[in-house]
Design an enzyme around this catalytic site. Structure first.
Site, PDB file in Angstrom:
ATOM      1  N   THR A 254      -0.374  37.453  13.079  1.00 48.96           N
ATOM      2  CA  THR A 254       0.792  38.317  12.845  1.00 48.96           C
ATOM      3  C   THR A 254       2.050  37.464  12.737  1.00 48.96           C
ATOM      4  O   THR A 254       2.302  36.605  13.586  1.00 48.96           O
ATOM      5  CB  THR A 254       0.988  39.301  14.029  1.00 48.96           C
ATOM      6  OG1 THR A 254      -0.276  39.709  14.494  1.00 48.96           O
ATOM      7  CG2 THR A 254       1.814  40.496  13.633  1.00 48.96           C
ATOM      8  N   ASP A 258       6.313  35.169   8.064  1.00 47.94           N
ATOM      9  CA  ASP A 258       7.726  35.093   8.482  1.00 47.94           C
ATOM     10  C   ASP A 258       8.034  33.712   9.047  1.00 47.94           C
ATOM     11  O   ASP A 258       9.112  33.162   8.816  1.00 47.94           O
ATOM     12  CB  ASP A 258       8.028  36.155   9.551  1.00 47.94           C
ATOM     13  CG  ASP A 258       8.005  37.556   8.972  1.00 47.94           C
ATOM     14  OD1 ASP A 258       8.191  37.701   7.755  1.00 47.94           O
ATOM     15  OD2 ASP A 258       7.801  38.517   9.746  1.00 47.94           O
TER      16      ASP A 258
END
Ligand code: ADP
Length: 312
Positions: A254, A258
């Site tokens: 996860t 980013d």
């Protein structure tokens, strides 16, 4: 004012419940654990960049509520300048209500709340922060027209523009690529932008070439454990390189995308030179691979000090 990285994007409060199985409609099940954390693609990228020692300013929107307070505080504690974060008059801080079952599958409801108030007028209000930056990084979790305005201001003042159109969908406004210097997508987003289905490396290469034709000088496609495809226009021709990443024991992927984008933005700003994009891309890919060896999103991003200690 010193030049820095501006992250123009989303701030989301993650609320994660861990349970044996997902509840059926109308059913209530017991959770075994709960975790609340600061999130949102914009905030994640800001934290990844600041942890590498870059000078980072966040422009975003939260509500006038306790999640707004805690998300601003979390950014500050990570060294991010929050002077560009506004408070929506009516909307609540965005939330992602996440349920994780025993098989580690998740189901997520994102309510964008205050992020929807990040409108072009707010980009205009943030003019001096955008105009004084070295590089402006936007994602796809806020209104598209605001990203466009932020890029117009950045370009008009000599700043580089970096677009990570995540999570994206096929309906996204592709014309923003004409205002973009660097675009970074995963395989899904590459398909949304180019219409080329992504299965093989050749598909990614074709998509990267097509993205270069749409405006950016640099197009990057992240390929999970396979690494990163870097495409640049050199001497008027596309130049493509597959950058592999080290094999790691992946615990939680996860927020890896980013981490890659925030790290790349930081490295480009610290280096101050887009010519060195290949070196920065290799390093950002390594840092993103390191992040998947730890649990959590922002919690998994390595700090400059930790990196220097582990890899002196
Ligand atoms: P997203 O999270 O946006 O779908 P990716 O899955 O492509 O993005 O991951 C982004 C980057 O994170 C990759 O390019 C790589 O550097 C790193 N990464 C992701 N998954 C792994 C993995 N299993 N092993 C090593 N590195 C990984």
């Amino acid at each position: 004012m010193s030049k820095n990285v501006v992250i123009f994007g989303s701030i989301v409060q993650d609320l994660i419940s861990y349970t044996e199985r997902f509840p059926r409609p109308g059913e209530s099940v017991r959770g075994s654990a709960f975790h609340a954390g600061a999130g949102g693609k914009g905030a994640n990228q800001a934290v990844a960049a600041a942890r590498l020692g870059a000078n980072v300013t966040m422009i975003g929107m939260v509500g006038k509520d306790m999640f707004g307070d805690s998300n601003i505080e979390s950014l500050r504690q990570n060294g991010v300048d929050t002077s560009g974060v506004g408070r929506s008059q009516e909307k609540h801080t965005a939330t992602a209500t996440i349920t994780v079952n025993q098989e580690a599958e998740n189901s997520i409801v994102v309510t964008l709340g205050a992020n929807l108030d990040l409108l072009p007028e707010f980009a205009d209000k943030s003019h001096s922060l955008l105009a004084n930056s070295h590089l402006v990084l936007c994602q796809g979790e806020i209104p598209e027209a605001a990203n466009r305005r932020a890029f117009e201001i950045a370009r008009g003042n000599g700043a580089k523009t970096f677009l990570n159109p995540a999570p994206g969908d096929a309906k996204m406004d592709k014309s923003i690529l004409s205002l973009t210097d660097i675009v970074c997508t995963n395989e899904n987003e590459a398909e949304f932008i180019t219409g080329i289905p992504q299965t093989t490396l050749e598909d990614a290469e074709n998509a990267a070439r097509k993205m270069l034709e749409m405006g950016p000088q640099i197009a990057i496609i992240t390929l999970g454990a396979k690494g990163v495809l870097l495409a640049q226009t050199l001497n008027s021709k596309p130049d493509l390189k597959l950058i592999p990443v080290q094999k790691v024991e992946a615990i939680d992927t996860t927020g890896a995308g980013d981490c890659f984008c925030g790290s790349l933005a930081a490295l480009l700003s610290l280096d101050g030179n887009l010519e060195n994009v290949e070196r920065a891309t290799r390093c950002a890919a390594k840092l993103a691979a390191l992040s998947v060896t730890r649990r959590g999103t922002q919690a998994s991003y390595w700090k400059k000090g930790e990196i220097l200690e582990k890899f002196p």
